[in-house]
Write a protein that holds these residues in place. Structure first.
Motif, PDB file in Angstrom:
ATOM      1  N   ILE A  62       0.364  -1.584  -0.145  1.00  0.00           N
ATOM      2  CA  ILE A  62       0.031  -0.401  -0.154  1.00  0.00           C
ATOM      3  C   ILE A  62       0.958   0.931  -0.043  1.00  0.00           C
ATOM      4  O   ILE A  62       0.631   2.260  -0.982  1.00  0.00           O
ATOM      5  CB  ILE A  62      -1.027   0.229   0.809  1.00  0.00           C
ATOM      6  N   LYS A  65       2.254   2.102  -3.313  1.00  0.00           N
ATOM      7  CA  LYS A  65       1.311   3.112  -4.028  1.00  0.00           C
ATOM      8  C   LYS A  65       0.902   1.524  -5.361  1.00  0.00           C
ATOM      9  O   LYS A  65       1.371   2.972  -6.755  1.00  0.00           O
ATOM     10  CB  LYS A  65       1.388   4.292  -4.253  1.00  0.00           C
ATOM     11  N   ILE A  69      -6.670   3.387  -6.725  1.00  0.00           N
ATOM     12  CA  ILE A  69      -7.654   2.235  -5.946  1.00  0.00           C
ATOM     13  C   ILE A  69      -8.361   3.592  -6.676  1.00  0.00           C
ATOM     14  O   ILE A  69      -9.199   4.647  -6.067  1.00  0.00           O
ATOM     15  CB  ILE A  69      -7.260   2.610  -4.600  1.00  0.00           C
ATOM     16  N   VAL A 114     -14.940  -1.787  -5.241  1.00  0.00           N
ATOM     17  CA  VAL A 114     -13.608  -1.050  -5.234  1.00  0.00           C
ATOM     18  C   VAL A 114     -12.585  -1.648  -5.990  1.00  0.00           C
ATOM     19  O   VAL A 114     -12.756  -2.659  -6.281  1.00  0.00           O
ATOM     20  CB  VAL A 114     -13.131  -1.540  -3.564  1.00  0.00           C
ATOM     21  N   CYS A 151      -7.540  -3.982  -2.000  1.00  0.00           N
ATOM     22  CA  CYS A 151      -9.651  -3.319  -1.883  1.00  0.00           C
ATOM     23  C   CYS A 151      -9.512  -3.146  -0.757  1.00  0.00           C
ATOM     24  O   CYS A 151     -10.811  -2.979  -0.479  1.00  0.00           O
ATOM     25  CB  CYS A 151      -9.681  -4.214  -3.609  1.00  0.00           C
ATOM     26  N   HIS A 154      -8.686  -0.911   1.908  1.00  0.00           N
ATOM     27  CA  HIS A 154      -9.870   0.727   1.475  1.00  0.00           C
ATOM     28  C   HIS A 154     -10.436   0.142   1.785  1.00  0.00           C
ATOM     29  O   HIS A 154     -11.119   1.298   2.318  1.00  0.00           O
ATOM     30  CB  HIS A 154      -9.299   0.446   0.144  1.00  0.00           C
ATOM     31  N   GLU A 157     -10.682   0.981   5.424  1.00  0.00           N
ATOM     32  CA  GLU A 157     -11.015   2.287   5.686  1.00  0.00           C
ATOM     33  C   GLU A 157     -11.360   2.607   5.958  1.00  0.00           C
ATOM     34  O   GLU A 157     -12.912   4.059   6.579  1.00  0.00           O
ATOM     35  CB  GLU A 157      -9.480   2.900   5.154  1.00  0.00           C
ATOM     36  N   ARG A 158     -12.551   2.834   4.528  1.00  0.00           N
ATOM     37  CA  ARG A 158     -13.861   3.811   3.913  1.00  0.00           C
ATOM     38  C   ARG A 158     -14.740   3.097   4.936  1.00  0.00           C
ATOM     39  O   ARG A 158     -15.688   4.232   5.357  1.00  0.00           O
ATOM     40  CB  ARG A 158     -14.203   3.297   2.127  1.00  0.00           C
TER      41      ARG A 158
END
Length: 209
Positions: A62, A65, A69, A114, A151, A154, A157-158
């Motif tokens: 992550i 990068k 995403i 995602v 994914c 993320h 996290e969202r």
């Protein structure tokens, strides 16, 4: 696990939302089977959002990068990729009625993807249903190493940022257990679900209609 068959070969969007609100979800025997059946497992898989485990190796990916995403930019591409046959999986439970139903949910802002992109190519992703403060993960895919795992990170996290309290994985696998997935009995799960449905959370404001 209950498996009553759904009437006909289509799943009305409102019926699908009611099913999720009662702890039930549809599956198919294979991509070529035109029928679907409803599943209500005795034991339900969840990933506690406050106990999500992110392996060190994935943290490194992550930070690098490696993937760009995105959210909800190619939902049909994600569900089609999840339905593809792969070497480790020759069959899929995503048939035409299920694909149509979840695209209908996406159009109404209740289904989300995602996506991991690399060099303008969709290389990994996942999709699921949002209802109240619950998110029901449906399927994921990878065309490059670690793409779906990134994914998932993320997604968590969202969900944390947007006020979700329940991440349902339907079942647990050894893969998901690495990230903290656990099984909970049906009765306990349904209480967690009803609590999550009392409030509201918005996964993607731009997707609301």
């Amino acid at each position: 696990m209950t498996r009553p068959y759904a009437p006909g070969y289509r799943i009305p969007t409102d019926l699908l939302l009611k099913a999720y609100a009662s702890g039930v979800f549809p599956m198919a025997e294979s991509a070529d089977d035109p029928e679907v059946f409803w599943v209500r497992p005795e034991s339900r898989g969840i990933i506690p959002l406050d106990a999500f485990h992110l392996p060190k190796s994935l943290k490194k990916v992550i930070r690098q990068k490696r993937f760009h995403i995105r959210f909800d930019t190619d939902f049909s591409g994600v569900i089609d990729a999840c339905a593809e046959e792969r070497e480790e999986r020759r069959s899929t439970w995503i048939n035409a009625p299920i694909r149509e139903a979840y695209i209908g949910l996406f159009d109404r802002g209740h289904c989300h993807s995602v996506e991991a992109w690399r060099e303008m190519q969709l290389v990994g992703g996942l999709y699921g249903v949002s209802l109240g403060r619950a998110f029901f993960g449906e399927s994921m895919f990878s065309r490059e190493t670690d793409a779906s795992k990134v994914c998932l990170a993320h997604l968590v996290e969202r969900l944390r940022q947007r006020g979700f309290v329940l991440l349902d994985t339907q079942f647990t696998t050894e893969h998901l257990k690495r990230f903290g997935a656990v099984d909970v009995p049906r009765g306990r799960y349904e209480k967690m679900l009803q609590e999550a449905l009392k409030g509201s959370a918005t996964f993607n404001p731009e997707a609301l209609v």
